[in-house]
Design a protein around this motif. Structure first.
Motif, mmCIF file in Angstrom:
data_model
loop_
_atom_site.group_PDB
_atom_site.id
_atom_site.type_symbol
_atom_site.label_atom_id
_atom_site.label_comp_id
_atom_site.label_asym_id
_atom_site.label_seq_id
_atom_site.Cartn_x
_atom_site.Cartn_y
_atom_site.Cartn_z
ATOM 1 N N ASP A 182 0.818 -1.215 0.000
ATOM 2 C CA ASP A 182 0.000 0.000 0.000
ATOM 3 C C ASP A 182 0.849 1.261 0.000
ATOM 4 O O ASP A 182 0.593 2.202 -0.769
ATOM 5 C CB ASP A 182 -0.932 0.013 1.215
ATOM 6 N N GLU A 183 1.863 1.287 0.844
ATOM 7 C CA GLU A 183 2.709 2.473 0.942
ATOM 8 C C GLU A 183 3.434 2.745 -0.369
ATOM 9 O O GLU A 183 3.514 3.884 -0.834
ATOM 10 C CB GLU A 183 3.718 2.305 2.079
ATOM 11 N N TYR A 186 2.551 1.768 -3.356
ATOM 12 C CA TYR A 186 1.594 2.160 -4.399
ATOM 13 C C TYR A 186 1.215 3.627 -4.251
ATOM 14 O O TYR A 186 1.141 4.366 -5.240
ATOM 15 C CB TYR A 186 0.360 1.272 -4.319
ATOM 16 N N GLU A 187 0.999 4.049 -3.026
ATOM 17 C CA GLU A 187 0.652 5.450 -2.775
ATOM 18 C C GLU A 187 1.784 6.378 -3.195
ATOM 19 O O GLU A 187 1.542 7.467 -3.723
ATOM 20 C CB GLU A 187 0.321 5.647 -1.298
ATOM 21 N N LYS A 188 3.020 5.938 -2.989
ATOM 22 C CA LYS A 188 4.167 6.752 -3.404
ATOM 23 C C LYS A 188 4.214 6.875 -4.926
ATOM 24 O O LYS A 188 4.504 7.961 -5.457
ATOM 25 C CB LYS A 188 5.464 6.136 -2.878
ATOM 26 N N GLU A 211 1.707 6.718 -6.990
ATOM 27 C CA GLU A 211 0.618 7.589 -7.434
ATOM 28 C C GLU A 211 0.897 9.050 -7.100
ATOM 29 O O GLU A 211 0.720 9.937 -7.943
ATOM 30 C CB GLU A 211 -0.701 7.142 -6.798
ATOM 31 N N SER A 212 1.337 9.312 -5.884
ATOM 32 C CA SER A 212 1.536 10.699 -5.460
ATOM 33 C C SER A 212 2.673 11.368 -6.219
ATOM 34 O O SER A 212 2.647 12.584 -6.448
ATOM 35 C CB SER A 212 1.803 10.760 -3.953
ATOM 36 N N ASP A 263 3.432 10.619 -9.309
ATOM 37 C CA ASP A 263 3.107 10.515 -10.737
ATOM 38 C C ASP A 263 4.104 9.637 -11.477
ATOM 39 O O ASP A 263 4.562 9.983 -12.575
ATOM 40 C CB ASP A 263 3.063 11.909 -11.367
ATOM 41 N N ARG A 314 -1.881 -4.786 -9.891
ATOM 42 C CA ARG A 314 -2.484 -3.825 -8.979
ATOM 43 C C ARG A 314 -2.703 -2.498 -9.697
ATOM 44 O O ARG A 314 -1.801 -1.956 -10.343
ATOM 45 C CB ARG A 314 -1.604 -3.607 -7.761
ATOM 46 N N GLY A 315 -3.924 -1.990 -9.577
ATOM 47 C CA GLY A 315 -4.242 -0.717 -10.206
ATOM 48 C C GLY A 315 -4.118 -0.718 -11.712
ATOM 49 O O GLY A 315 -4.026 0.338 -12.325
#
Length: 225
Positions: free
Chosen positions: A149-150, A152-154, A156-157, A159, A182-183
C-alpha cells in the motif's frame, strides 16, 4: 550507443536492436558477462526468460555482475528501459519498486493489450498525450505487478505510473486488466525519470512493416537524455 543487455535466455534482444536502429539509434547487444561499452548512452534490458526464469522471473539476472555497471550508469544519468523480463530484472534489482509475479490467470498470456498513458511528462511518454490509448503486445507468465500500500501510494503521489491497462476506449477496468496487476499498472518509473520498466513490448510495435507503431514513442525516450 544503446546497449541491449543479453542474458542467457534473453530472446527479444535482436528485436530491440532492430527497432532502435529503425528509429535512428546506434544499438548493439552486450553479453551480460562483458563490460558496458565506454560510449554507452542508454541501456535496455530486453524480454525473454533470463536463466529460464529459475527461482522467479528476473531474479538471477538481477544478480549478474553487469547490473552493478548498470547502477553506476544510472547514477551518471544514463537512461535505462526494462521491458517484460527486463522489467522483472529492474524490480528484482531494486531499480524500480514492486515486483512482477504470476498472472492472475496462472497462464502464459500472449495477446495485444491497450494501455492508457497516465503521465505524458516524461521522456518515455513525451510522444503521447495524457489519456492517449496505445496498443502493445504482451507475452508473459509473470506479468502481474504487485506492491504494498505504501509503495503504491508513493507511485501515485509522485506521478510515477506511466501506463495502465485499459479497454479500447481508455476505460481502466478489471476486465481490461490482462494479468491482475495492482491498479492495472503496466509501466512505472524508478526514483529517477531516467529509469522506466513496462511489461508490454514496445519493440514489437515499432516497425511500420508490422502494422503497428504505437511503441515507437516509448523507445524514442532515449532521445530525451
Amino acid at each position: 550507443m544503446i546497449a541491449v543487455v543479453q542474458f542467457g535466455g534473453s530472446n527479444c534482444d535482436r528485436d530491440a536492436v532492430r527497432a532502435l536502429e529503425d528509429l535512428g539509434f546506434e544499438a548493439e547487444r552486450v553479453w551480460h558477462e562483458d563490460s558496458l561499452p565506454e560510449d554507452t548512452t542508454g541501456i535496455m534490458l530486453p524480454g525473454g526468460f533470463s536463466y529460464g526464469d529459475y527461482l522467479r522471473g528476473g531474479a538471477m539476472a538481477a544478480r549478474s555482475p553487469i547490473m552493478e555497471s548498470v547502477r553506476e550508469e544510472i547514477e551518471a544519468g544514463t537512461p535505462v528501459l526494462g521491458v517484460c523480463n527486463g522489467a522483472q530484472v529492474g524490480c528484482e534489482s531494486g531499480l524500480t519498486p514492486g515486483a512482477f509475479t504470476t498472472n492472475a490467470s496462472a497462464r502464459f498470456q500472449c495477446e495485444h493489450a491497450y494501455l492508457r498513458v497516465e503521465n505524458a511528462d516524461t521522456p518515455w511518454t513525451q510522444a503521447y498525450e495524457e489519456g492517449d490509448v496505445i496498443e502493445l503486445p504482451i507475452a508473459h507468465g509473470e506479468g502481474r505487478f504487485e506492491i504494498d500500500d505504501e509503495g503504491y501510494e508513493k507511485l501515485e503521489s509522485a506521478d510515477r505510473i506511466l501506463f495502465r491497462y485499459c479497454d479500447e476506449d481508455g476505460n481502466v477496468t478489471e476486465e481490461a486488466n490482462p494479468n491482475g496487476s495492482r491498479g492495472n499498472v503496466a509501466g512505472i518509473l524508478g526514483e529517477s525519470a531516467s529509469v522506466a520498466v513496462l511489461m508490454p513490448h514496445p519493440e514489437r510495435a515499432a516497425l511500420p512493416t508490422l502494422g503497428n507503431t504505437d511503441g515507437r514513442g516509448v523507445l524514442a525516450g532515449f532521445e530525451g537524455y
